[in-house]
Design a protein around this motif. Structure first.
Motif, PDB file in Angstrom:
ATOM      1  N   HIS A 199      38.236  24.969  64.948  1.00 33.96           N
ATOM      2  CA  HIS A 199      38.284  23.735  65.735  1.00 33.96           C
ATOM      3  C   HIS A 199      37.713  23.995  67.126  1.00 33.96           C
ATOM      4  CE1 HIS A 199      42.154  25.615  66.759  1.00 33.96           C
ATOM      5  NE2 HIS A 199      42.336  24.763  67.755  1.00 33.96           N
ATOM      6  N   HIS A 211      38.686  23.982  70.286  1.00 32.42           N
ATOM      7  CA  HIS A 211      39.394  24.428  71.502  1.00 32.42           C
ATOM      8  C   HIS A 211      38.818  25.721  72.096  1.00 32.42           C
ATOM      9  CE1 HIS A 211      43.144  21.820  70.458  1.00 32.42           C
ATOM     10  NE2 HIS A 211      42.232  21.161  71.142  1.00 32.42           N
ATOM     11  N   HIS A 267      39.064  29.035  70.396  1.00 33.03           N
ATOM     12  CA  HIS A 267      38.620  29.051  68.992  1.00 33.03           C
ATOM     13  C   HIS A 267      37.119  28.835  68.856  1.00 33.03           C
ATOM     14  CE1 HIS A 267      42.733  29.077  67.369  1.00 33.03           C
ATOM     15  NE2 HIS A 267      42.981  28.503  68.538  1.00 33.03           N
ATOM     16  N   HIS A 299      46.599  18.971  64.528  1.00 35.52           N
ATOM     17  CA  HIS A 299      46.442  19.487  65.904  1.00 35.52           C
ATOM     18  C   HIS A 299      45.249  18.784  66.554  1.00 35.52           C
ATOM     19  CE1 HIS A 299      46.272  22.345  69.142  1.00 35.52           C
ATOM     20  NE2 HIS A 299      45.296  23.080  68.647  1.00 35.52           N
ATOM     21  N   ASP A 304      45.669  27.433  64.518  1.00 30.44           N
ATOM     22  CA  ASP A 304      46.776  26.929  65.333  1.00 30.44           C
ATOM     23  C   ASP A 304      47.770  26.076  64.541  1.00 30.44           C
ATOM     24  OD1 ASP A 304      45.662  28.118  67.507  1.00 30.44           O
ATOM     25  OD2 ASP A 304      45.009  26.274  68.500  1.00 30.44           O
TER      26      ASP A 304
END
Ligand SMILES: [Fe+2]
Length: 282
Positions: free
Chosen positions: A85, A87, A90, A177, A196
């Protein structure tokens, strides 16, 4: 279920000195590299290396050292970075590693929707600040975390699709998330990297922050129960490899509907302006 209960089920077949740990399988070795604020996993095969997730920007040099000195392989052996993803912890190193070492990136189809537009740009700044805050809490020092908000993956991963070059791994959709999270599953060796989807804060297993889509999050965690892998790999855990434990997953599912403290809900607020959030909430 607390960490102590899980530790007692921890595999004795693993080798660990906390900073470096590995788990050997017939066809590959799974290496842990401790990143800036998260765990990075490198899967080593005779004919190439796969990186599970795109790490944080400050990890680029230490990952290079880890691969060339600790694993004793060339950077050109690293064939793919599979990003779960968008973020900062990441996807933050993936851009630079692609530029520096010409490594291909695979990621979920809608990853670049999340930070698109004005709302997405604000969310990107907020997430980068949130990661900086996390680093101060972890005493990792303040480092420059900025990374381009659009990943432009070389390969798109849809649900159940096989990873390019490493077809023993597949993407499993795991929204909750964000709207586009995936997990990376290796059926042959019964390992799943859940990124996560569950966070280990050192004493408890918890849902991630934020959970923007609670019902999807529950379904994603239920998917882990359906798969029943032998090993779970978490991006945020002091334990490199966890044995599957259904009670632990159930305990996290139960916490999804708990009301978060005000400062956490602040981070939720901004996410509501992202394009993908609005599209999925319709
Ligand atoms: Fe995240």
């Amino acid at each position: 279920m607390n960490l102590k209960d899980i530790s007692s089920k921890y595999s004795s077949s693993t080798k660990s000195n906390n900073a470096k740990a590995f788990l050997k399988f017939k066809d590959c070795t799974l290496h842990l590299h401790k990143g800036y604020v998260q765990n990075n996993y490198i899967v080593e095969y005779n004919d190439g290396l796969l990186m599970l997730d795109g790490a944080s920007r400050p990890d680029v040099d230490s990952l290079e050292g880890f691969i060339t000195k600790d694993i004793n392989r060339s950077m050109s052996d690293l064939r793919l970075i599979a990003v779960t993803h968008c973020h900062p912890d990441h996807a933050g190193a993936a851009h630079l590693m692609r530029k520096k070492f010409s490594i291909a990136i695979a990621a979920p189809e809608s990853i670049d929707l999340w930070y698109s537009g004005f709302g997405g740009a604000l969310q990107h700044i907020s997430d980068t600040l949130q990661s900086t805050f996390m680093a101060t809490q972890m005493k990792s020092g303040i480092k420059w975390l900025y990374y381009k908000r659009k990943l432009n993956p070389d390969f798109i991963l849809s649900n159940n699709s096989r990873l390019p070059f490493f077809n023993d791994w597949q993407a499993i959709n795991a929204p909750g998330h964000t709207g586009h999270n995936i997990m990376l599953y290796n059926e042959k060796n019964s390992i799943i990297y859940i990124a996560d989807s569950i966070i280990d804060n050192g004493s408890k297993f918890l849902p991630p922050v934020p959970v923007l889509f609670p019902e999807m999050m529950k379904e994603s965690l239920a998917m882990i129960k359906k798969i029943k892998p032998e090993y779970l790999l978490l991006a945020h855990s002091s334990m490199p490899f966890l044995r599957y434990n259904e009670q632990m997953i159930d305990s996290v599912i139960k916490k999804i509907d708990a009301k978060d403290p005000l400062f956490i809900r602040f981070f939720y607020l901004l996410s509501k302006f992202t394009g993908q959030y609005r599209a999925l909430k319709k």
